[in-house]
Scaffold this active site. Structure first.
Site, PDB file in Angstrom:
ATOM      1  N   HIS A 188       0.839  -1.205   0.000  1.00 29.65           N
ATOM      2  CA  HIS A 188       0.000   0.000   0.000  1.00 29.65           C
ATOM      3  C   HIS A 188       0.876   1.258   0.000  1.00 29.65           C
ATOM      4  CE1 HIS A 188      -2.827  -2.892   2.154  1.00 29.65           C
ATOM      5  NE2 HIS A 188      -3.585  -2.466   1.162  1.00 29.65           N
TER       6      HIS A 188
ATOM      7  N   LYS B 136      -0.297  -6.684  -7.999  1.00 30.05           N
ATOM      8  CA  LYS B 136      -0.613  -7.878  -7.195  1.00 30.05           C
ATOM      9  C   LYS B 136      -2.007  -8.388  -7.578  1.00 30.05           C
ATOM     10  CE  LYS B 136      -1.307 -10.429  -3.367  1.00 30.05           C
ATOM     11  NZ  LYS B 136      -2.418  -9.906  -2.589  1.00 30.05           N
TER      12      LYS B 136
ATOM     13  N   VAL C  14       4.956  -5.711  -4.273  1.00 29.09           N
ATOM     14  CA  VAL C  14       5.943  -5.625  -3.196  1.00 29.09           C
ATOM     15  C   VAL C  14       5.900  -6.941  -2.417  1.00 29.09           C
ATOM     16  CG1 VAL C  14       6.625  -4.389  -1.098  1.00 29.09           C
ATOM     17  CG2 VAL C  14       5.715  -3.125  -3.066  1.00 29.09           C
TER      18      VAL C  14
ATOM     19  N   SER D 117      -2.772  -7.987   3.084  1.00 26.48           N
ATOM     20  CA  SER D 117      -3.395  -7.844   4.409  1.00 26.48           C
ATOM     21  C   SER D 117      -3.822  -9.216   4.911  1.00 26.48           C
ATOM     22  CB  SER D 117      -4.606  -6.918   4.323  1.00 26.48           C
ATOM     23  OG  SER D 117      -4.241  -5.693   3.738  1.00 26.48           O
TER      24      SER D 117
HETATM   25  P1  AMP Z   1      -6.295  -3.864  -0.815  1.00 19.96           P
HETATM   26  O1  AMP Z   1      -6.253  -2.981   0.393  1.00 19.96           O
HETATM   27  O2  AMP Z   1      -5.811  -5.248  -0.567  1.00 19.96           O
HETATM   28  O3  AMP Z   1      -7.622  -3.788  -1.541  1.00 19.96           O
HETATM   29  O4  AMP Z   1      -5.239  -3.259  -1.827  1.00 19.96           O
HETATM   30  C1  AMP Z   1      -5.238  -1.908  -2.173  1.00 19.96           C
HETATM   31  C2  AMP Z   1      -4.288  -1.690  -3.312  1.00 19.96           C
HETATM   32  O5  AMP Z   1      -2.987  -2.126  -2.910  1.00 19.96           O
HETATM   33  C3  AMP Z   1      -4.646  -2.497  -4.559  1.00 19.96           C
HETATM   34  O6  AMP Z   1      -4.416  -1.694  -5.719  1.00 19.96           O
HETATM   35  C4  AMP Z   1      -3.692  -3.663  -4.496  1.00 19.96           C
HETATM   36  O7  AMP Z   1      -3.391  -4.203  -5.763  1.00 19.96           O
HETATM   37  C5  AMP Z   1      -2.480  -3.008  -3.895  1.00 19.96           C
HETATM   38  N1  AMP Z   1      -1.598  -4.019  -3.283  1.00 19.96           N
HETATM   39  C6  AMP Z   1      -1.961  -4.988  -2.407  1.00 19.96           C
HETATM   40  N2  AMP Z   1      -0.900  -5.764  -2.110  1.00 19.96           N
HETATM   41  C7  AMP Z   1       0.149  -5.282  -2.825  1.00 19.96           C
HETATM   42  C8  AMP Z   1       1.519  -5.644  -2.954  1.00 19.96           C
HETATM   43  N3  AMP Z   1       2.038  -6.681  -2.297  1.00 19.96           N
HETATM   44  N4  AMP Z   1       2.297  -4.925  -3.789  1.00 19.96           N
HETATM   45  C9  AMP Z   1       1.783  -3.874  -4.475  1.00 19.96           C
HETATM   46  N5  AMP Z   1       0.512  -3.470  -4.386  1.00 19.96           N
HETATM   47  C10 AMP Z   1      -0.303  -4.159  -3.579  1.00 19.96           C
END
Ligand code: AMP
Length: 281
Positions: free
Chosen positions: A37, A149, A176, A186
């Site tokens: 994030h 991701k 990442v 998460s």
């Molecule tokens: P989420 O809170 O899981 O819905 O993710 C929010 C944003 O963070 C989304 O655009 C995801 O693709 C991105 N994201 C989640 N995990 C990663 C990661 N390991 N590396 C890069 N971006 C991520």
């Protein structure tokens, strides 16, 4: 850093910033921040004069038997991390404010959701497309940043933005990873120490597939079988899908040509994890 809880307050602020000539970037999230994030927030800061982060666990993208009510949360920590990244405003709405009584409008794509995660999560991408459309209308960003991701999500949003003529630049960022290769998520917080070790089979599968392809193996069935045998040999795992597909259409390919997307979803214990890599050769 401002924190807005209603669409009206968020919209008023964004409108005023735009009127003053500021540019806005948006990072949509469901919170419980990790370095993935934060990497999107850093990119958002680079690309605009004002960074907005939204933090909303969107119920419409969860199926009936999924982890909506268990989804991890630590809002105070998230706000501190967002502020440390130079966020100008956080949009932190309640479910009721996003989907009030009588809500009935959804955004649905044609074929992209019919692949990969869409097969086992039939309502997921309709929920994602709907909430992202709402967030775009509320925050009115010039640029929005997403992680690769969630590769299929990124493609869905690129397609939707183009199809609906949304005047927003979509930027994708690299995955990442933890030091040992596990893609940050998460949901990794659900894993027991034993499951955490097993979870490494996802990133290791990407490495194995890349090695096979580079050594000349082009048959998707052969590559898929090698990965399936490997993951099946790891404790606590249950494969949802392993797909070698076209990175644009997400259609499966029988014969691998460059570039190809390898995407996989594996349940480790009760936790469903995803990972992917675009292999260019
Ligand atoms: P989420 O809170 O899981 O819905 O993710 C929010 C944003 O963070 C989304 O655009 C995801 O693709 C991105 N994201 C989640 N995990 C990663 C990661 N390991 N590396 C890069 N971006 C991520």
């Amino acid at each position: 850093m401002k924190v807005f809880k209603t669409p009206r307050d968020m919209q008023d602020w964004s409108e005023e910033e735009r009127r003053q000539g500021e540019t806005l970037s948006l990072v949509p999230t469901m919170g419980y921040f990790h370095d993935g994030h934060l990497s999107l927030m850093k990119k958002g800061r680079e690309l605009a004069s004002r960074l907005v982060v939204s933090l909303f666990v969107n119920p419409t993208q969860f199926g009936a038997n999924e982890d909506l009510d268990a989804y991890p949360s630590n809002i105070q920590r998230d706000l501190a991390l967002a502020e440390a990244e130079g966020t100008s405003a956080v949009f932190l709405p309640s479910r009721d404010v996003m989907y009030p009584q009588g809500y009935q409008t959804y955004v649905e794509l044609g074929s992209l959701p019919a692949h990969l995660c869409g097969l086992s999560r039939p309502v997921h991408f309709r929920g994602v497309a709907t909430v992202v459309t709402k967030l775009f209308n509320i925050v009115q960003p010039h640029t929005a940043i997403f992680g690769s991701k969630d590769f299929q999500q990124l493609q869905v949003i690129r397609r939707m933005t183009a199809d609906l003529n949304m005047n927003i630049r979509i930027v994708g960022c690299p995955i990442v990873r933890e030091a040992d290769g596990l893609a940050m998520s998460s949901r990794n917080s659900y894993l027991t120490p034993e499951e955490r070790r097993s979870a490494l089979c996802l990133s290791r599968s990407l490495d194995k597939a890349e090695t096979l392809v580079r050594n000349g193996e082009k048959n998707s069935t052969v590559i898929g079988k090698a990965l399936r045998d490997f993951i099946d040999s790891v404790a606590f795992t249950e494969i949802d899908y392993i797909s070698l597909c076209d990175p644009e259409s997400l259609e499966e390919v029988a014969e691998v040509s460059s570039p190809v997307l390898l995407a996989l979803a594996v349940k480790v214990g009760k936790t469903r994890l995803i990972d992917n890599r675009v292999i260019v050769f």
